[in-house]
Design a protein around this motif. Structure first.
Motif, PDB file in Angstrom:
ATOM      1  N   LEU A  50      -9.996 -24.573 -77.980  1.00  0.00           N
ATOM      2  CA  LEU A  50      -9.441 -25.106 -77.116  1.00  0.00           C
ATOM      3  C   LEU A  50      -8.037 -25.613 -77.590  1.00  0.00           C
ATOM      4  CD1 LEU A  50      -8.644 -24.586 -74.667  1.00  0.00           C
ATOM      5  CD2 LEU A  50      -9.753 -27.023 -73.941  1.00  0.00           C
ATOM      6  N   THR A  51      -7.037 -24.500 -77.299  1.00  0.00           N
ATOM      7  CA  THR A  51      -5.730 -25.258 -78.765  1.00  0.00           C
ATOM      8  C   THR A  51      -4.390 -24.823 -77.976  1.00  0.00           C
ATOM      9  OG1 THR A  51      -4.556 -25.413 -80.045  1.00  0.00           O
ATOM     10  CG2 THR A  51      -4.825 -23.299 -79.639  1.00  0.00           C
ATOM     11  N   SER A  52      -3.340 -25.376 -77.702  1.00  0.00           N
ATOM     12  CA  SER A  52      -2.253 -24.620 -77.230  1.00  0.00           C
ATOM     13  C   SER A  52      -2.318 -23.625 -77.289  1.00  0.00           C
ATOM     14  CB  SER A  52      -1.398 -25.501 -77.280  1.00  0.00           C
ATOM     15  OG  SER A  52      -0.171 -25.677 -78.756  1.00  0.00           O
ATOM     16  N   ALA A  53      -1.261 -22.720 -76.575  1.00  0.00           N
ATOM     17  CA  ALA A  53      -0.678 -21.468 -76.201  1.00  0.00           C
ATOM     18  C   ALA A  53       0.516 -20.879 -77.288  1.00  0.00           C
ATOM     19  CB  ALA A  53      -0.363 -20.909 -75.378  1.00  0.00           C
ATOM     20  N   THR A  54       0.787 -22.645 -77.859  1.00  0.00           N
ATOM     21  CA  THR A  54       2.533 -22.178 -79.259  1.00  0.00           C
ATOM     22  C   THR A  54       1.460 -22.311 -80.256  1.00  0.00           C
ATOM     23  OG1 THR A  54       2.263 -24.505 -78.938  1.00  0.00           O
ATOM     24  CG2 THR A  54       3.865 -23.225 -77.321  1.00  0.00           C
ATOM     25  N   ILE A  55       0.229 -22.608 -80.424  1.00  0.00           N
ATOM     26  CA  ILE A  55       0.270 -22.263 -82.088  1.00  0.00           C
ATOM     27  C   ILE A  55      -1.364 -21.490 -82.385  1.00  0.00           C
ATOM     28  CG2 ILE A  55       1.067 -25.062 -82.291  1.00  0.00           C
ATOM     29  CD1 ILE A  55      -2.309 -25.909 -82.323  1.00  0.00           C
ATOM     30  N   ALA A  56      -1.665 -21.172 -81.043  1.00  0.00           N
ATOM     31  CA  ALA A  56      -3.392 -20.242 -80.787  1.00  0.00           C
ATOM     32  C   ALA A  56      -2.623 -19.094 -82.239  1.00  0.00           C
ATOM     33  CB  ALA A  56      -3.469 -18.825 -79.585  1.00  0.00           C
TER      34      ALA A  56
ATOM     35  N   SER B  79      -1.320 -18.848 -85.312  1.00  0.00           N
ATOM     36  CA  SER B  79      -1.570 -19.380 -86.313  1.00  0.00           C
ATOM     37  C   SER B  79      -3.199 -19.846 -86.582  1.00  0.00           C
ATOM     38  CB  SER B  79      -0.225 -20.028 -86.250  1.00  0.00           C
ATOM     39  OG  SER B  79      -0.535 -21.361 -85.819  1.00  0.00           O
ATOM     40  N   LEU B  80      -3.988 -19.878 -85.581  1.00  0.00           N
ATOM     41  CA  LEU B  80      -4.900 -20.438 -86.117  1.00  0.00           C
ATOM     42  C   LEU B  80      -4.873 -19.582 -86.276  1.00  0.00           C
ATOM     43  CD1 LEU B  80      -6.521 -22.883 -85.141  1.00  0.00           C
ATOM     44  CD2 LEU B  80      -7.398 -22.048 -82.922  1.00  0.00           C
ATOM     45  N   GLU B  81      -5.445 -18.072 -85.274  1.00  0.00           N
ATOM     46  CA  GLU B  81      -5.920 -16.562 -85.300  1.00  0.00           C
ATOM     47  C   GLU B  81      -6.015 -16.378 -87.297  1.00  0.00           C
ATOM     48  OE1 GLU B  81      -7.059 -13.045 -82.593  1.00  0.00           O
ATOM     49  OE2 GLU B  81      -5.449 -14.543 -82.360  1.00  0.00           O
ATOM     50  N   ASP B  82      -4.912 -16.814 -86.758  1.00  0.00           N
ATOM     51  CA  ASP B  82      -4.376 -15.645 -88.683  1.00  0.00           C
ATOM     52  C   ASP B  82      -5.463 -16.952 -89.680  1.00  0.00           C
ATOM     53  OD1 ASP B  82      -2.648 -13.926 -87.280  1.00  0.00           O
ATOM     54  OD2 ASP B  82      -0.771 -15.257 -87.479  1.00  0.00           O
TER      55      ASP B  82
ATOM     56  N   GLY C 154     -22.016 -29.592 -77.839  1.00  0.00           N
ATOM     57  CA  GLY C 154     -21.511 -30.388 -78.301  1.00  0.00           C
ATOM     58  C   GLY C 154     -19.712 -30.157 -78.380  1.00  0.00           C
ATOM     59  N   VAL C 155     -19.121 -31.384 -78.737  1.00  0.00           N
ATOM     60  CA  VAL C 155     -17.704 -30.872 -78.459  1.00  0.00           C
ATOM     61  C   VAL C 155     -17.112 -31.657 -79.155  1.00  0.00           C
ATOM     62  CG1 VAL C 155     -15.421 -31.654 -76.864  1.00  0.00           C
ATOM     63  CG2 VAL C 155     -17.584 -30.891 -75.740  1.00  0.00           C
ATOM     64  N   LEU C 156     -15.777 -31.942 -80.506  1.00  0.00           N
ATOM     65  CA  LEU C 156     -15.290 -31.835 -81.330  1.00  0.00           C
ATOM     66  C   LEU C 156     -13.599 -32.160 -81.014  1.00  0.00           C
ATOM     67  CD1 LEU C 156     -15.178 -33.803 -84.098  1.00  0.00           C
ATOM     68  CD2 LEU C 156     -15.492 -31.392 -85.035  1.00  0.00           C
ATOM     69  N   LYS C 157     -12.992 -33.141 -80.590  1.00  0.00           N
ATOM     70  CA  LYS C 157     -11.435 -33.420 -80.471  1.00  0.00           C
ATOM     71  C   LYS C 157     -11.357 -33.123 -82.213  1.00  0.00           C
ATOM     72  CE  LYS C 157     -12.567 -37.221 -77.581  1.00  0.00           C
ATOM     73  NZ  LYS C 157     -12.233 -38.440 -76.595  1.00  0.00           N
ATOM     74  N   ALA C 158     -10.361 -33.144 -82.932  1.00  0.00           N
ATOM     75  CA  ALA C 158     -10.093 -32.560 -83.430  1.00  0.00           C
ATOM     76  C   ALA C 158      -8.092 -32.029 -83.758  1.00  0.00           C
ATOM     77  CB  ALA C 158     -10.404 -31.791 -84.708  1.00  0.00           C
ATOM     78  N   SER C 159      -7.657 -31.604 -85.007  1.00  0.00           N
ATOM     79  CA  SER C 159      -5.725 -31.466 -84.562  1.00  0.00           C
ATOM     80  C   SER C 159      -6.220 -29.855 -85.541  1.00  0.00           C
ATOM     81  CB  SER C 159      -5.213 -32.674 -85.136  1.00  0.00           C
ATOM     82  OG  SER C 159      -5.552 -32.668 -86.496  1.00  0.00           O
ATOM     83  N   PHE C 160      -4.713 -29.253 -85.209  1.00  0.00           N
ATOM     84  CA  PHE C 160      -4.669 -27.818 -85.862  1.00  0.00           C
ATOM     85  C   PHE C 160      -2.982 -28.268 -86.083  1.00  0.00           C
ATOM     86  CE2 PHE C 160      -3.365 -23.716 -86.797  1.00  0.00           C
ATOM     87  CZ  PHE C 160      -3.695 -22.796 -88.118  1.00  0.00           C
ATOM     88  N   ASN C 161      -2.394 -28.135 -87.242  1.00  0.00           N
ATOM     89  CA  ASN C 161      -1.045 -28.586 -87.292  1.00  0.00           C
ATOM     90  C   ASN C 161      -0.254 -29.803 -86.295  1.00  0.00           C
ATOM     91  OD1 ASN C 161      -0.569 -26.886 -89.566  1.00  0.00           O
ATOM     92  ND2 ASN C 161       0.049 -24.633 -88.158  1.00  0.00           N
TER      93      ASN C 161
ATOM     94  N   ALA D  57      -4.894 -25.151 -66.679  1.00  0.00           N
ATOM     95  CA  ALA D  57      -4.344 -25.385 -67.812  1.00  0.00           C
ATOM     96  C   ALA D  57      -4.593 -23.712 -68.145  1.00  0.00           C
ATOM     97  CB  ALA D  57      -4.562 -26.033 -68.809  1.00  0.00           C
ATOM     98  N   THR D  58      -4.564 -23.174 -67.642  1.00  0.00           N
ATOM     99  CA  THR D  58      -5.028 -20.525 -68.138  1.00  0.00           C
ATOM    100  C   THR D  58      -3.233 -20.558 -69.163  1.00  0.00           C
ATOM    101  OG1 THR D  58      -6.095 -21.165 -66.334  1.00  0.00           O
ATOM    102  CG2 THR D  58      -5.905 -18.533 -68.017  1.00  0.00           C
ATOM    103  N   SER D  59      -2.598 -20.865 -68.660  1.00  0.00           N
ATOM    104  CA  SER D  59      -1.322 -20.308 -69.613  1.00  0.00           C
ATOM    105  C   SER D  59      -0.877 -21.241 -70.018  1.00  0.00           C
ATOM    106  CB  SER D  59       0.225 -20.459 -68.026  1.00  0.00           C
ATOM    107  OG  SER D  59       0.641 -21.046 -67.488  1.00  0.00           O
ATOM    108  N   ASP D  60      -0.777 -22.760 -70.345  1.00  0.00           N
ATOM    109  CA  ASP D  60      -0.422 -23.169 -71.596  1.00  0.00           C
ATOM    110  C   ASP D  60      -1.290 -23.658 -72.616  1.00  0.00           C
ATOM    111  OD1 ASP D  60       1.598 -23.911 -69.798  1.00  0.00           O
ATOM    112  OD2 ASP D  60       0.517 -25.874 -68.541  1.00  0.00           O
ATOM    113  N   THR D  61      -3.141 -23.350 -72.116  1.00  0.00           N
ATOM    114  CA  THR D  61      -3.259 -22.782 -73.448  1.00  0.00           C
ATOM    115  C   THR D  61      -4.138 -21.717 -73.790  1.00  0.00           C
ATOM    116  OG1 THR D  61      -5.617 -23.790 -71.941  1.00  0.00           O
ATOM    117  CG2 THR D  61      -4.541 -25.292 -72.538  1.00  0.00           C
ATOM    118  N   SER D  62      -5.263 -21.914 -75.108  1.00  0.00           N
ATOM    119  CA  SER D  62      -6.100 -20.020 -75.124  1.00  0.00           C
ATOM    120  C   SER D  62      -6.862 -20.744 -76.897  1.00  0.00           C
ATOM    121  CB  SER D  62      -4.851 -19.983 -77.124  1.00  0.00           C
ATOM    122  OG  SER D  62      -3.611 -19.498 -76.720  1.00  0.00           O
ATOM    123  N   LEU D  63      -7.907 -20.093 -75.938  1.00  0.00           N
ATOM    124  CA  LEU D  63      -9.432 -20.091 -75.998  1.00  0.00           C
ATOM    125  C   LEU D  63      -9.603 -19.323 -76.962  1.00  0.00           C
ATOM    126  CD1 LEU D  63     -12.037 -22.262 -75.838  1.00  0.00           C
ATOM    127  CD2 LEU D  63     -12.588 -20.326 -73.789  1.00  0.00           C
ATOM    128  N   LEU D  64      -9.894 -19.226 -78.494  1.00  0.00           N
ATOM    129  CA  LEU D  64     -10.917 -18.497 -79.763  1.00  0.00           C
ATOM    130  C   LEU D  64     -12.577 -19.124 -79.540  1.00  0.00           C
ATOM    131  CD1 LEU D  64      -8.263 -18.730 -82.361  1.00  0.00           C
ATOM    132  CD2 LEU D  64      -7.842 -16.675 -79.997  1.00  0.00           C
TER     133      LEU D  64
END
Length: 355
Positions: free
Chosen positions: A184-190, A192-195, A157-164, A124-131
């Motif tokens: 950990l999120t999809s690369a497409t929204i990384a 906007s998450l960072e911003d 601990g690990v929490l499953k949530a959502s962003f946009n 999943a390296t290319s499809d995800t991003s990790l901040l």
């Protein structure tokens, strides 16, 4: 040479990013160069347990643990973080991440079992991003930016949530010995998450600053502080090893070292005397005898001294032991120091996340 100085002036004024993490704020770093994998299937625990040093059977839902992939000689192939993303009643699904330099090694180790049973591996390296957001204000910034309360999330601990509308996985983890969370999120929204996190108060962390804090936190890096010449037990990753689980590759060697007493050498810290600093690969001596070598070195703004990670003969790893570092034609005095060098206001028993 792996040496950094997180000061803007000769007077030692700290950079904004270092100060944000170490003095009550929070900093943001992008860890997307790390390798990331999704592993699932009814036999995922069985196969992974035969490959890694920690016990997958003890990993509860929505928690993570460290583990190492050893070879048959007990030497290190890679260090991984393993997070369980499903409860015990569902088919197991795990997230694994590792350093960029060990991505291919981990993939090669696990993908060969995909035809052996119900065991699925997705790179999943290319499809995800990790901040990662590190520092005391991390929970408040996540709350402001994402509307997610992480204050009750246990260490590891690990929490499953959502962003946009996209899935977001939050792991309570530190890379700096300060409070921290990985996202950990999809690369497409990384982006906007960072911003959003920066607008909420997170200060971007420069690579050099992150490296300084890594060394201060005593976190070893593959290819610098550890490699395939090291037995896993030498790397100060004791929490990544279970001595009660069943057989796995390299277990016999690792267990034999444990039960004969200890390894011959171990990764530890060195605190240099004021104004002094050794170099990477500098020999370390005690009473004229070679006892080790330096692997990473940096200037610590928090301590006002240079610090290093080093392999030292086990019998000389007692904190407070005075040693001599040979840097070219110079002899430099230093003191063996426990890791981490710097401990934040929030500090779990284990500070090691990645490696």
């Amino acid at each position: 040479m792996n040496s950094n100085n997180s000061s803007d002036t000769a007077g030692g004024i700290q950079k904004e990013d270092y100060a944000a993490v170490r003095h009550g704020g929070a900093g943001l770093a992008n860890l997307s160069t790390r390798g990331r994998f999704e592993v699932s299937g009814s036999e995922a625990v069985l196969f992974l347990n035969g490959l890694i040093t920690n016990d997958m059977k003890t990993l509860g839902a929505n928690n993570w643990m460290l583990a190492a992939f050893p070879n048959v000689q007990g030497r290190l192939i890679a260090v991984v973080r393993v997070a369980r993303l499903t409860d015990e009643t569902s088919s197991p699904r795990f997230f694994l991440d590792t350093e960029e330099t060990t991505h291919d090694k981990v993939l090669k180790a696990i993908e060969r079992f995909t035809l052996a049973g119900d065991f699925k591996v997705v790179d999943a390296t290319s499809d995800t991003s990790l901040l990662t957001i590190q520092g005391k204000q991390a929970p408040e910034i996540i709350q402001r930016a994402l509307g997610i309360d992480v204050r009750g999330l246990s260490p590891k601990g690990v929490l499953k949530a959502s962003f946009n509308g996209d899935p977001l996985t939050i792991l309570h983890a530190t890379h700096t010995a300060e409070d921290g969370f990985d996202l950990l999120t999809s690369a497409t929204i990384a982006s906007s998450l960072e911003d959003g996190l920066i607008k909420a108060g997170a200060v971007p962390i420069a690579n050099e600053t992150f490296e300084t804090m890594r060394i201060e936190a005593g976190v070893p890096k593959f290819g610098i502080d550890m490699d395939d010449t090291n037995v896993v037990s030498e790397t100060n990753l004791d929490e990544a090893i279970s001595f009660t689980k069943g057989c796995y590759i390299g277990q016999e060697i690792i267990a034999r070292i444990k039960y004969r007493g200890h390894v011959a050498k171990k990764l530890t810290g060195l605190l240099f005397d004021a104004g002094a600093q050794g170099d990477v690969a500098s020999p370390i001596k005690f009473e004229g005898k070679d006892i080790g070598r330096i692997t990473s070195v940096t200037y610590s703004p928090s301590l006002g001294r240079s610090v290093a990670l080093a392999y030292v003969r086990y019998e000389r790893t007692e904190p407070g032991t005075r040693v001599t570092v040979i840097a070219g034609d110079r002899e430099i005095e230093a003191t063996v120091h426990e890791l981490p060098f710097v401990r934040g206001s929030w500090y779990p028993e284990s500070v090691m996340t990645n490696v």
